[in-house]
Design a protein around this motif. Structure first.
Motif, PDB file in Angstrom:
ATOM      1  N   ARG A 132       0.826  -1.200   0.000  1.00  0.00           N
ATOM      2  CA  ARG A 132       0.000   0.000   0.000  1.00  0.00           C
ATOM      3  C   ARG A 132       0.868   1.260   0.000  1.00  0.00           C
ATOM      4  O   ARG A 132       0.605   2.219  -0.721  1.00  0.00           O
ATOM      5  CB  ARG A 132      -0.925  -0.019   1.213  1.00  0.00           C
ATOM      6  N   HIS A 133       1.936   1.282   0.805  1.00  0.00           N
ATOM      7  CA  HIS A 133       2.788   2.452   0.894  1.00  0.00           C
ATOM      8  C   HIS A 133       3.549   2.687  -0.409  1.00  0.00           C
ATOM      9  O   HIS A 133       3.799   3.828  -0.781  1.00  0.00           O
ATOM     10  CB  HIS A 133       3.781   2.285   2.049  1.00  0.00           C
ATOM     11  N   ARG A 134       3.921   1.632  -1.119  1.00  0.00           N
ATOM     12  CA  ARG A 134       4.650   1.779  -2.360  1.00  0.00           C
ATOM     13  C   ARG A 134       3.756   2.320  -3.470  1.00  0.00           C
ATOM     14  O   ARG A 134       4.202   3.062  -4.343  1.00  0.00           O
ATOM     15  CB  ARG A 134       5.252   0.436  -2.803  1.00  0.00           C
ATOM     16  N   LEU A 135       2.484   1.948  -3.462  1.00  0.00           N
ATOM     17  CA  LEU A 135       1.592   2.341  -4.535  1.00  0.00           C
ATOM     18  C   LEU A 135       0.955   3.707  -4.312  1.00  0.00           C
ATOM     19  O   LEU A 135       0.449   4.315  -5.245  1.00  0.00           O
ATOM     20  CB  LEU A 135       0.496   1.289  -4.718  1.00  0.00           C
ATOM     21  N   PHE A 136       0.991   4.191  -3.090  1.00  0.00           N
ATOM     22  CA  PHE A 136       0.341   5.453  -2.779  1.00  0.00           C
ATOM     23  C   PHE A 136       0.906   6.617  -3.605  1.00  0.00           C
ATOM     24  O   PHE A 136       0.141   7.402  -4.188  1.00  0.00           O
ATOM     25  CB  PHE A 136       0.459   5.739  -1.282  1.00  0.00           C
ATOM     26  N   PRO A 137       2.240   6.781  -3.726  1.00  0.00           N
ATOM     27  CA  PRO A 137       2.759   7.870  -4.568  1.00  0.00           C
ATOM     28  C   PRO A 137       2.337   7.743  -6.021  1.00  0.00           C
ATOM     29  O   PRO A 137       2.101   8.749  -6.691  1.00  0.00           O
ATOM     30  CB  PRO A 137       4.284   7.729  -4.416  1.00  0.00           C
ATOM     31  N   SER A 138       2.241   6.513  -6.532  1.00  0.00           N
ATOM     32  CA  SER A 138       1.808   6.308  -7.913  1.00  0.00           C
ATOM     33  C   SER A 138       0.390   6.818  -8.104  1.00  0.00           C
ATOM     34  O   SER A 138       0.072   7.452  -9.120  1.00  0.00           O
ATOM     35  CB  SER A 138       1.885   4.823  -8.277  1.00  0.00           C
ATOM     36  N   PHE A 139      -0.465   6.563  -7.119  1.00  0.00           N
ATOM     37  CA  PHE A 139      -1.846   7.044  -7.191  1.00  0.00           C
ATOM     38  C   PHE A 139      -1.890   8.562  -7.238  1.00  0.00           C
ATOM     39  O   PHE A 139      -2.593   9.163  -8.060  1.00  0.00           O
ATOM     40  CB  PHE A 139      -2.640   6.520  -5.998  1.00  0.00           C
ATOM     41  N   VAL A 140      -1.111   9.231  -6.378  1.00  0.00           N
ATOM     42  CA  VAL A 140      -1.155  10.691  -6.322  1.00  0.00           C
ATOM     43  C   VAL A 140      -0.612  11.297  -7.618  1.00  0.00           C
ATOM     44  O   VAL A 140      -1.125  12.293  -8.114  1.00  0.00           O
ATOM     45  CB  VAL A 140      -0.367  11.209  -5.100  1.00  0.00           C
ATOM     46  N   PHE A 141       0.422  10.674  -8.184  1.00  0.00           N
ATOM     47  CA  PHE A 141       0.974  11.177  -9.443  1.00  0.00           C
ATOM     48  C   PHE A 141      -0.051  11.073 -10.564  1.00  0.00           C
ATOM     49  O   PHE A 141      -0.209  11.991 -11.368  1.00  0.00           O
ATOM     50  CB  PHE A 141       2.234  10.393  -9.793  1.00  0.00           C
ATOM     51  N   ASP A 142      -0.804   9.981 -10.632  1.00  0.00           N
ATOM     52  CA  ASP A 142      -1.852   9.843 -11.641  1.00  0.00           C
ATOM     53  C   ASP A 142      -2.986  10.831 -11.387  1.00  0.00           C
ATOM     54  O   ASP A 142      -3.618  11.316 -12.338  1.00  0.00           O
ATOM     55  CB  ASP A 142      -2.376   8.408 -11.664  1.00  0.00           C
ATOM     56  N   TRP A 143      -3.267  11.119 -10.130  1.00  0.00           N
ATOM     57  CA  TRP A 143      -4.262  12.131  -9.775  1.00  0.00           C
ATOM     58  C   TRP A 143      -3.815  13.489 -10.313  1.00  0.00           C
ATOM     59  O   TRP A 143      -4.605  14.238 -10.910  1.00  0.00           O
ATOM     60  CB  TRP A 143      -4.425  12.147  -8.262  1.00  0.00           C
ATOM     61  N   TYR A 144      -2.540  13.806 -10.121  1.00  0.00           N
ATOM     62  CA  TYR A 144      -1.976  15.050 -10.641  1.00  0.00           C
ATOM     63  C   TYR A 144      -2.108  15.108 -12.164  1.00  0.00           C
ATOM     64  O   TYR A 144      -2.518  16.130 -12.729  1.00  0.00           O
ATOM     65  CB  TYR A 144      -0.502  15.141 -10.227  1.00  0.00           C
ATOM     66  N   LYS A 145      -1.766  14.033 -12.855  1.00  0.00           N
ATOM     67  CA  LYS A 145      -1.840  14.020 -14.322  1.00  0.00           C
ATOM     68  C   LYS A 145      -3.269  14.186 -14.810  1.00  0.00           C
ATOM     69  O   LYS A 145      -3.515  14.812 -15.847  1.00  0.00           O
ATOM     70  CB  LYS A 145      -1.225  12.724 -14.856  1.00  0.00           C
ATOM     71  N   LEU A 146      -4.231  13.630 -14.070  1.00  0.00           N
ATOM     72  CA  LEU A 146      -5.635  13.801 -14.433  1.00  0.00           C
ATOM     73  C   LEU A 146      -6.019  15.275 -14.371  1.00  0.00           C
ATOM     74  O   LEU A 146      -6.733  15.791 -15.240  1.00  0.00           O
ATOM     75  CB  LEU A 146      -6.515  12.976 -13.489  1.00  0.00           C
TER      76      LEU A 146
END
Length: 371
Positions: A132-146
């Motif tokens: 979960r901790h490893r994937l959390f930054p990936s989620f936020v980066f995709d949120w930013y790109k959206l």
């Protein structure tokens, strides 16, 4: 069989042997008809859509909240879009929405593993916590790109404040889903209109000030229009690096009537142009390029414009244009920053440079800027 805009379509129309017919699926992808699986009665049909993969192929997949609505005998039952390794992608784009297949919150607090022999806490994170901790930054980066995609579509100027606003806008307009749950009920950006509800949240904002208190530090998180909330970050979750003034995201819950962090804060460099930088080395190079008055582009995602990949910076006024990759430590948390993909990207760019299509430069901190 499936229904397309209410018309029953047999499998031979959209399949060629064991593979999908790309011509048919491409047409459906462009027309965006309503697609439903025929394995259930009308009122219970699972909704589906055609997705274009990063490699340009088209595939028929379930809408994220519909994967379990098929009959168990249906080949689409429980199916989700998968990566090349056969694993479910943690974050994927479905039409104009972002769908996240990770748990943002632990089920029972923040407990670590227990020793099998003694039953005592070992201090080691469980496999689920680490994932979960490893994937959390990936989620936020995709949120930013959206958010950036939305801004570019509207012709809005990118600034740190506008990026923050549009990240909030995407969330508040129900464009982000955590599995089958609307992220609107979990996400929060400090603002004057809405107070932080007393339930677990993901808080996004700018880190403005910190103060030491018993049990950790209280962080001031500023959102829109200078609205500020304070979040208690326990000592074992305080980052080793300073992130003052950066965009930060914390997962929080409520303990004794106050918000408390339940995961490390994540902080990033966001430039005055609203660009997301992955490292201090990228920030160093950007400052050097600015000093030399270069026209600079910052690609957000891979595209055909960049030969199918994503250089860190582009100097478009040069002839041929200069593509620059920064040789910082690979960040495997972000799919498009993986070492394997970056290696392949370098091979393609070197081949293009040999043909004088571009000039390709790899730069690392401390190198002179000779572009």
């Amino acid at each position: 069989m499936i229904f397309v805009n209410g018309q029953l379509i047999t499998e031979d129309v959209y399949r060629s042997g064991t593979d999908y017919d790309q011509t048919v699926l491409k047409q459906w992808h462009e027309q965006k008809p309503r697609i439903q699986c025929a394995c259930q009665a009308y009122a219970m049909r699972a909704e589906m859509h055609v997705r274009k993969t990063p490699h340009g192929r088209y595939t028929l997949v379930n809408n994220p909240e519909n994967s379990d609505k098929h009959t168990p005998a249906c080949p689409y039952y429980g199916e989700v879009e998968r990566s090349r390794t056969g694993e479910r992608r943690p974050v994927e784009k479905v039409d104009d929405r972002l769908v996240v297949h990770i748990k943002l919150f632990p089920e029972t607090g923040t407990q670590t593993e227990k020793s099998r022999e003694t039953g005592n806490q070992t201090g080691v994170k469980t496999e689920e916590q680490t994932h979960r901790h490893r994937l959390f930054p990936s989620f936020v980066f995709d949120w930013y790109k959206l958010a950036v995609e939305q801004m570019q579509g509207m012709g809005k100027k990118m600034t740190p404040a506008s990026v923050l606003y549009h990240m909030w806008h995407c969330m508040s307009h129900h464009r982000i889903w955590i599995g089958t749950e609307d992220f609107y009920w979990f996400g929060y950006v400090p603002n004057e209109r809405f107070r932080l509800p007393k339930r677990r949240k993901v808080v996004l904002g700018w880190l403005r000030e910190r103060e030491e208190v018993i049990g950790g530090e209280r962080w001031g998180i500023e959102g829109m229009k200078s609205c500020l909330i304070r979040v208690l970050v326990p000592e074992n979750h305080i980052p080793r690096y300073r992130v003052d003034g950066k965009l930060v995201v914390l997962r929080v819950n409520f303990d004794h009537q106050e918000p408390r962090s339940i995961a490390p804060a994540v902080g990033w460099h966001i430039t005055e142009e609203g660009w997301w930088l992955h490292s201090g080395a990228e920030r160093e190079l950007l400052m050097l390029l600015r000093e030399r008055k270069h026209t600079i582009l910052r690609p957000i995602e891979p595209s055909e414009e960049w030969l199918g990949y994503q250089p860190d910076f582009v100097l478009p006024e040069r002839s041929p244009p200069v593509y620059v990759d920064v040789l910082d430590e690979p960040d495997e948390l972000l799919e498009d920053r993986s070492p394997q993909k970056r290696k392949k990207q370098a091979e393609i760019y070197r081949a293009a440079a040999r043909n004088r299509v571009i000039r390709y430069v790899q730069w690392q901190s401390g190198d002179p800027v000779e572009l």
